[in-house]
Design an enzyme around this catalytic site. Structure first.
Site, PDB file in Angstrom:
ATOM      1  N   ARG A   1      -3.628   4.065  -1.374  1.00  0.00           N
ATOM      2  CA  ARG A   1      -4.124   2.958  -2.190  1.00  0.00           C
ATOM      3  C   ARG A   1      -3.634   1.595  -1.708  1.00  0.00           C
ATOM      4  NH1 ARG A   1      -2.716   5.224  -8.290  1.00  0.00           N
ATOM      5  NH2 ARG A   1      -3.454   7.354  -7.964  1.00  0.00           N
TER       6      ARG A   1
ATOM      7  N   HIS B   1       0.846  -1.192   0.000  1.00  0.00           N
ATOM      8  CA  HIS B   1       0.000   0.000   0.000  1.00  0.00           C
ATOM      9  C   HIS B   1       0.879   1.238   0.000  1.00  0.00           C
ATOM     10  CE1 HIS B   1       0.361   1.720   4.131  1.00  0.00           C
ATOM     11  NE2 HIS B   1       0.698   0.486   4.455  1.00  0.00           N
ATOM     12  N   CYS B   2       0.356   2.326  -0.593  1.00  0.00           N
ATOM     13  CA  CYS B   2       1.039   3.617  -0.546  1.00  0.00           C
ATOM     14  C   CYS B   2       0.237   4.497   0.403  1.00  0.00           C
ATOM     15  CB  CYS B   2       1.141   4.224  -1.948  1.00  0.00           C
ATOM     16  SG  CYS B   2      -0.451   4.455  -2.769  1.00  0.00           S
ATOM     17  N   MET B   3       0.261   5.809   0.218  1.00  0.00           N
ATOM     18  CA  MET B   3      -0.397   6.705   1.160  1.00  0.00           C
ATOM     19  C   MET B   3      -1.919   6.584   1.131  1.00  0.00           C
ATOM     20  SD  MET B   3       1.924  10.131   0.797  1.00  0.00           S
ATOM     21  CE  MET B   3       0.861  11.068   1.897  1.00  0.00           C
TER      22      MET B   3
END
Length: 474
Positions: A29, A25-27
């Protein structure tokens, strides 16, 4: 909140455990690598409450969650713990970043979106206080203008100080919220914010020569950082990397004592030696450029200033204009720059009121109205950070409205005779010698045009509830 049910729905809808290869996961998504993307039921996933949007890029099936992405990610790991130890995860992160940012244009856009996302997410916890403080200051200014209250009265001084506090101590509060967003130490970054507005620093910045010698003939210029935004965001971003390095080289048993203070010292000097000089040069250049532009052609200068002033506020580059305004008022009894600044507040108000009227989201509607009232009182930060930076089209519509209002003001030679503008400061546009004259007419026309155009354009083209906010897109 417990996101276990949402996590299970997402797992089932992407094809189940057997169809999931990796998950990172990113910030904002969840980034799935699926064995067969055709098995994913996109429509079913979009109907899950926590899901904002589905995107397929860089060989990933991306589910936009927003600020709760970490909670949902952890809930999925609770159901499928194997995803937490998958050997391909690190490789996937590196290859994904490489693909996404291989071109300069992609890198720039990604970095810009990340910056705006961090800025708005850091500001959101304090937007309500900013808006309320702006409204309070506007009411006080109105009472003073009407002669009901004296600006020397004790009650005025106390309430005005309360309303000013959030703006004065913004580096401290924003340092804390930005650090939490970026993963650095919130207390250490807040202390750096406090250092920037310490009375000693403020005192040096007020000197005739605002600099302090470090060693020998080497001196560093000191700025007044009260109400600044950009420097402390930089500190919060750098803090994550400084802390990571310090924890590698400092023994565990003394990290709690030495990591925070060393981080504070390193980042404070970085701001003073690097960030401050850059901002100083940019600020002086902008101030000189704006003055020259307005002197050369009022219509063009007014349009450019009106369009781009909100951007100066975002980066904290509007402060150097204040001494110019004060000097103009003291020497000439009037100011062109302050009059144009007043117009931008009305354009911003027009846009956020359009958003408030058009949205069906109750909380966003309330924010739009309160931020709009704050704009009418001359305080634009709640609207900028809470709405316009989150929805770029609305920001662009605001720029157009302000540009047209600024051009009209420049053509009609609008000036202001006091420091308070916007709607609440209308008495400042009345000529103290001649009373209501063509200048007040120019005030009404320019401000009304900026408001109406920004409102109409934003309502028609700048916002709808299906748009994805920039801090969720980044």
């Amino acid at each position: 909140m417990d996101y276990t049910a949402d996590a299970q729905q997402i797992i089932n809808s992407v094809g189940g455990n057997d169809n999931i290869d990796t998950l990172i996961h990113c910030m904002t998504r969840l980034r799935f690598t699926l064995k067969d993307e055709s098995k994913a039921d996109t429509k079913a996933i979009e109907n899950i409450d926590v899901v904002i949007k589905i995107m397929e890029a860089q060989g990933q099936y991306q589910i936009v969650i927003g600020n709760k992405v970490t909670d949902v990610f952890n809930a999925i790991l609770g159901i499928l713990p194997r995803l937490a130890t998958d050997e391909n995860v690190e490789k996937e992160i590196n290859s994904s970043d490489s693909k996404e940012n291989s071109k300069f244009g992609a890198k720039f856009k990604h970095g810009y979106d990340e910056f705006i996302g961090v800025l708005t997410a850091s500001m959101m916890p304090i937007i309500g206080v900013l808006a309320g403080s702006g409204i309070t200051k506007g009411i006080l200014a109105g009472l003073v203008s009407a002669g009901i209250l004296s600006d020397k009265a004790g009650i005025y001084l106390l309430i005005n100080t309360m309303a000013d506090t959030i703006f004065y101590f913004l580096p401290v509060i924003l340092g804390f919220t930005a650090a939490r967003k970026l993963g650095s130490d919130p207390i250490a970054i807040a202390v750096i914010g406090a250092f920037l507005i310490h009375p000693n620093i403020i005192g040096i910045s007020a000197n005739k020569v605002p600099e302090i010698g470090l060693w020998g003939d080497f001196a560093v210029k000191i700025m007044n950082y009260s109400g600044s935004v950009f420097p402390i965001i930089v500190a919060a971003w750098l803090g994550k990397y400084v802390e990571k390095y310090l924890k590698k080289v400092i023994p565990d048993m003394i990290q709690g004592i030495f990591v925070p203070i060393i981080e504070i010292i390193i980042l404070s000097f970085a701001l003073l030696l690097v960030v401050a000089p850059i901002i100083t040069v940019l600020s002086k250049g902008l101030a000189d450029g704006i003055s020259s532009l307005l002197a050369f052609n009022g219509i063009v200068g007014g349009a450019i200033y009106g369009a781009f002033y909100p951007i100066l506020v975002v980066f904290g580059l509007h402060w150097p204009l204040i001494p110019i305004v004060i000097n103009d008022l003291a020497v000439n009894g009037q100011s062109v720059i302050c009059a144009l600044t007043s117009i931008t507040a009305l354009g911003i108000a027009g846009s956020v009121f359009a958003v408030a009227i058009k949205t069906k989201k109750q909380k966003f509607e309330a924010l739009g109205y309160s931020a709009g009232v704050s704009d009418l009182c001359g305080i634009a930060e709640p609207s900028l950070y809470g709405i316009l930076l989150k929805y770029k089209k609305a920001f662009y519509m605001t720029m157009i409205g302000n540009a047209i209002g600024g051009a009209i003001a420049g053509g009609m030679h609008l000036v202001i005779y006091g420091f308070t503008g916007s709607l609440i400061g209308f008495p400042s546009f009345i000529n103290p010698k001649g009373g209501i004259d063509s200048n007040f007419t120019a005030y009404i026309i320019s401000h009304l045009v900026a408001f109406i155009i920004a409102f109409v354009l934003t309502y028609l083209f700048g916002y709808n509830d299906k748009m994805i906010a920039s801090d969720q897109e980044a």
